[in-house]
Scaffold this active site. Structure first.
Site, short mmCIF file in Angstrom:
data_model
loop_
_atom_site.label_atom_id
_atom_site.label_comp_id
_atom_site.label_asym_id
_atom_site.label_seq_id
_atom_site.Cartn_x
_atom_site.Cartn_y
_atom_site.Cartn_z
N HIS A 1 0.82 -1.20 0.00
CA HIS A 1 0.00 0.00 0.00
C HIS A 1 0.86 1.25 0.00
O HIS A 1 0.50 2.27 -0.58
CB HIS A 1 -0.95 -0.02 1.19
CG HIS A 1 -2.02 -1.03 1.04
ND1 HIS A 1 -1.98 -2.25 1.67
CD2 HIS A 1 -3.13 -1.04 0.27
CE1 HIS A 1 -3.03 -2.96 1.31
NE2 HIS A 1 -3.75 -2.25 0.46
N CYS B 1 -12.93 6.05 -12.54
CA CYS B 1 -11.86 6.29 -11.57
C CYS B 1 -10.87 5.13 -11.49
O CYS B 1 -10.07 5.06 -10.58
CB CYS B 1 -12.45 6.58 -10.18
SG CYS B 1 -13.38 5.19 -9.50
#
Lengths: 842, 210
Positions: free
Chosen positions: A463, A773
């Site tokens: 992440h 997106c």
């Protein structure tokens, strides 16, 4: 290597209170894991919810755990004794003959019994150990066992521990063994061999110790890395291994052989001195770009935590155990094999080290400190013990202790302990060298002061990596072999190729500067205002995907006109407890503030099997991508949903905030969420809390079902935003990142484009805005196809804004629409891309 | 008026006991609150209402089966110490009732005597410890002595003895159970266990009286 495991004595805990019995079982299992069967018979009434005991429940519990070694029953008080007594009469006589009722103190006895039962000791020894469990407590409090309390020991008789040992010896034969070995490893007994010895010793039932005969230090228990380090073992020292327990002889032989096998050739630790390290090489590319600048280490000392007292030592001990378990899981997930694997093995052993873990537990138990401050103190003591050693190899383990200390502490105290300034001390912009950058830390990095990041561990899919890419900070990972643990003044990296340089010479520096300039000029300047006007006057809005304040600032600087996807997962990951409402409000406000006056689309927590969150206790799923994730999970956890909705509304006060739901399949899910949103609004209004209202509620189109029924969903959704990554993997039945299915990982596939066209049509018919997106919006070619299909808002990582703006600049809508129509009729993603490439040339 | 109790009469007794205990729940709890954990009333009412339901749902074949059902039901529904104690009483009684279609006064005396012995053995209580034994002991003795009298009179005598025994627990200092933790402070309160024992015997006597 290990002897066959003897059958274990089972335990049954009888209590008036189900809660007490369950908690006691948890404490006992900490001693043994699942090796000892523990059943409870507690409470009365239909579901055991009332206080009381039930002899028939005891019968059931004993029957359930009955085995050849028999069962020890512990009771709390009153009717528990009577019921247990009665249960013996009701039990099958053969089973009852293997049951011992013990007068042991309930909690202490259960823990002591479980610990001994785990070794395979016989039933009477386990029962005696349980009865003796009051001894340490009485001794600790300075109370002699009172005459009218059950005798802990009988005068003149052997102590219970002796009795147990005698019993164990009678049952298992040999109990002790010793052997000597000389350590040949040139580094002495450094951390990795020590970790191996500890792991090896753990495989035996016998308890083993190590003594350095040459130095006259020890014995040190072979369960503790820290204690072994304190022996100060150097090359050539003669060591004695001693063990006692049923398999002592085998343990001693195996451990001595292991010591002799440490030759130092395969175990050379990473050299400490930078001069001995290859100054350049290739790491894993993480985020593109070239960086050159002063080398600054993210030296994360243990964060300070307030020293708190607790009324609930058992709860704090359990919290600590949970944090350690989670840290171990994260270590395991971080990487395998090679030098990194070895380092992880050392750290894993430290997480089991009684000198650290036991010390922390003792501080919780005796000083009633909370888990965080007890853990910090224990880690600091252990690190100091390493730091005080004169062996440079062992000294360097201080960093490992700090590392695991930090990892666990981070889990215990929640969000990033350091502030942004702690991550990048004052001074000129620099290249940051870090070990295992946490997402919470990555989110705080400012591209203005951090030129690049070299993560000695980590990987391209972490992440933290996503955040670095989004912030446009060049980065590489897995660079431990290329970057020394200390030293170096100048660092450089190429995040596209993975190359790393430490202290490059002047010629290399000049070449790197040229490379950096070339990379920067290949990227067009930022667009103005986040809008592109096409050839015929149609405006395309360019929004950004962000996760934290730092990449939000980068996105704003790159000209994004809004936030099309605000990921909220980072706030929930890497911690043991859910973030509080206040914490969520503060984090959201920081991001909303960056985009004040612009639309911000907040996606609610999108957790699932691929992004597990410890405290949500998500069930393991065979196929997490098709499981309870996204909105499905939120609807199953209304308390998490409500807290997040409240936080978004409160933080959104005064901002143009919108809420987007991940992983919607049917209108009903949307309706239920809208009902929750209305409830939250009503509660805030009733309390007079200022908050954003009304707030548009839209859906992220990721599930093919929602694309195919978009016309229906339009009646319930205020907007659509297409998440092309998941939509692509679900439509093409090809897992994201599957190494063999790369050609299906393309949103330009006609099947995906058809679904997008469906959503655009449904949105247009109902007057609902449609945006994209996913990664597709960041791909200049696909972005042109999307515009051709009628999409007017594209949201992407800040680093992609300029490239997409350039690809769209001056394009003609009819030409793109024609290309898109042709793409819809194409057979493959490749063919679809070709149509738009041709359109570009016409 | 009858000289022996069959399954129907015993069922009527237990139904009556359930009703009495439900009615006296608050008083038993109050007594227990003074010297125990204030659950005796609730526990007994719950247990005997479960007994009544069980007997209504599956009527037993004979007194022995009935006692066994009562004992097992109490064990798993009462919760407090009264569960295993009264459960033991009925299980022991079932042993003595085996093979008897009805129970006359001597047979009932046998059953109650065995039940009391079971309780004493299970609870390790002696007369004067301020427990149910203090009500049941005198009752067994009275029933024994009156075994030759008509059943209603014999049971009335037993109930009266139990009542006297119950009252006699007031000045005693508890030596068993939760009340024993209070030591001297338990004196001056009537024992809730002895009270529920009296209520059960009173219900039996009232049932036999018709």
């Amino acid at each position: 290597m290990t002897v066959p495991q003897p059958p274990r004595v089972a335990l049954v805990l009888v209590s008036h209170s189900r809660a007490l019995a369950e908690a006691t079982a948890v404490l006992a299992r900490q001693m043994t894991g699942d090796t000892v069967a523990i059943a409870i018979a507690a409470g009365s009434g239909p579901d055991g919810g009332e206080l009381g005991t039930d002899a028939t429940a005891i019968v059931d519990a004993v029957t359930a755990v009955d085995g050849p070694a028999g069962t020890v029953v512990l009771m709390d008080l009153g009717s528990a004794l009577l019921s247990a007594d009665l249960a013996l009469e009701l039990l099958d006589p053969d089973v009852a003959a293997r049951v011992t009722l013990t007068a042991a103190p309930f909690v202490e006895g259960a823990v002591a019994a479980a610990a001994l039962a785990g070794t395979g000791a016989p039933r009477e020894a386990v029962a005696r150990e349980a009865r003796a469990a009051l001894g340490p407590k009485a001794e600790h409090l300075g109370e002699a066992a009172e005459a009218d309390t059950p005798p802990v020991t009988t005068a003149g008789a052997p102590s219970p521990a002796d009795a147990v040992a005698d019993q164990a010896s009678a049952d298992h034969g040999r109990t002790v063994g010793t052997a000597e070995a000389v350590i040949r490893d040139s580094a002495g007994l450094h951390a990795r061999p020590a970790a191996r010895l500890v792991a090896l010793a753990a495989g035996f039932t016998a308890t083993a110790t190590l003594t350095d005969l040459t130095r006259g230090t020890g014995p040190a228990p072979l369960t503790s890395m820290v204690a072994l380090a304190r022996l100060g073992v150097r090359a050539g020292d003669r060591l004695r291994v001693a063990a006692s327990g049923p398999d002592a002889e085998a343990a001693v032989a195996a451990l001595a052989a292991a010591i002799e096998s440490f030759t130092g050739t395969g175990d050379t630790p990473p050299p400490l001195h930078p001069k001995e390290v290859t100054p350049s090489g290739r790491a894993i590319p993480v985020a593109p770009g070239v960086a050159l600048g002063p080398l600054v280490r993210l030296d994360r000392a243990l964060p300070d935590v307030p020293e708190r007292r607790t009324d609930d030592p058992a709860g704090e001990t359990a919290r600590l155990a949970a944090a350690i378990a989670t840290a171990r899981t994260m270590l395991g997930a971080a990487g395998r094999g090679g030098t990194a694997g070895d380092i992880l093995a050392v750290q894993g052993a430290l997480l089991d080290d009684p000198a650290i873990v036991g010390r922390a537990e003792a501080l919780i138990g005796t000083e009633r400190r909370d888990a965080a401050s007890a853990w910090r103190a224990a880690v600091a003591e252990a690190a100091a013990a390493y730091g005080a050693l004169d062996d440079p190899y062992l000294k360097a383990r201080e960093a490992d202790v700090h590392d695991i200390g930090r990892a666990v502490l981070r889990l215990l105290v929640g969000a990033a302990p350091a502030g942004a300034e702690g991550l990048r001390p004052g001074g000129p912009p620099a290249v940051l060298v870090v070990d295992d950058l946490a997402p919470s830390e990555a989110a705080q990095l400012d591209p203005a002061t951090v030129l690049g990041v070299i993560d000695r561990r980590g990987g391209p899919t972490s992440h933290a990596a996503i955040l670095l890419r989004a912030a446009g900070i060049p980065a590489v990972a897995g660079a431990a072999a290329l970057v020394p643990a200390a030293g170096g003044t100048l660092a450089a990296l190429d995040g596209t190729t993975g190359e790393v340089w430490i202290d490059p010479d002047a010629a290399t520096q000049a070449a790197l500067s040229a490379r950096r300039t070339a990379f920067a000029s290949a990227r067009p300047a930022a667009p103005g205002g986040g809008r592109v006007t096409l050839g015929d006057g149609v405006e395309i809005a360019l929004w950004a995907n962000v996760s934290g304040p730092a990449d939000a600032r980068a996105a704003r600087a790159a000209g994004a006109a809004g936030v099309g996807l605000l990921r909220t997962e980072m706030l929930f990951l890497d911690r043991l407890d859910p973030p509080s409402e206040d914490e969520q409000v503060a984090a959201l406000r920081a991001i909303f503030g960056v985009f004040a006056g612009c639309p911000v689309v907040v996606r609610l927590l999108d957790a699932g099997g691929d992004k597990p969150i410890p405290y949500l206790a998500m069930a393991a799923e065979a196929n997490p991508y098709l499981g309870v994730r996204g909105l499905r999970l939120l609807l199953a956890r209304p308390e998490v949903l409500d807290a997040q909705l409240r936080a978004v509304l409160i933080a959104g006060h005064g901002h143009d905030v919108r809420i987007m739901l991940p992983m919607v399949t049917e209108a009903d899910e949307l309706a239920r969420t809208r009902a929750a949103l209305e409830r939250v609004h009503a509660a805030l209004a009733a309390a007079g809390t200022p908050h954003a209202w009304p707030v548009p509620l839209g859906i992220m189109v990721e599930v093919p079902a929602s694309a195919l029924t978009a016309a229906r969903l339009a009646a319930h959704a205020d907007f659509f935003s297409i998440g092309t990554n998941d939509l692509t993997q679900y439509t093409l039945a090809a897992e994201r990142g599957h190494p063999g299915l790369g050609r299906f990982a393309d949103a330009a596939h006609p099947a995906v484009l058809r679904l997008i066209a469906e959503v655009v049509a449904a949105g247009a018919a109902a007057g609902r805005p449609v945006s994209v997106c996913g990664e597709a919006a960041a791909d200049p070619q696909v972005a042109r196809l999307l515009v051709g299909l009628g999409v007017r808002t594209l949201s992407m990582g800040a680093a992609s804004l300029a490239g997409v703006a350039q690809a769209l600049d001056g394009a003609s809508v009819p030409a793109l629409a024609a290309a898109a129509r042709a793409a819809l009729a194409a057979e493959t993603a490749e063919a679809a891309r070709a149509t738009v490439a041709e359109a570009a040339e016409t | 008026m009858t000289d022996s109790l069959d399954v129907a009469a015993l069922t009527a007794w237990l139904d009556r006991a359930a009703a009495v205990l439900e009615r006296e729940k608050a008083r038993l709890t109050e007594l227990d609150a003074a010297i125990g954990d204030s659950d005796h009333g609730v526990n007994m009412a719950r247990g005997f209402s479960a007994v009544a339901a069980k007997l209504a749902g599956a009527p037993p074949a004979d007194p022995a089966a009935l006692f066994k059902t009562v004992g097992m039901t109490l064990i798993s529904t009462v919760g407090g110490a009264a569960g295993p104690l009264y459960g033991t009483l009925f299980l022991q009684a079932a042993g003595k009732a085996t093979g008897k279609p009805t129970l006359d006064a001597p047979a009932l005396a046998e059953c109650l005597k065995a039940g009391l012995a079971g309780i004493v053995q299970r609870g390790k209580a002696e007369p004067g410890d301020k427990t149910m034994v203090d009500a049941l002991g005198p009752a067994v003795a009275a029933l024994d002595a009156a075994a030759g009298a008509p059943l209603p009179q014999a049971l009335a005598a037993a109930a009266a003895a139990a009542e006297a025994g119950m009252a006699a627990t007031i000045p005693l200092v508890a030596r068993k159970g939760r009340a024993s933790y209070l030591g001297e402070r338990s004196a001056g309160h009537q024992d809730p266990g002895a009270t529920s024992s009296f209520l059960l015997l009173k219900a039996l006597a009232d049932t036999a009286a018709g």
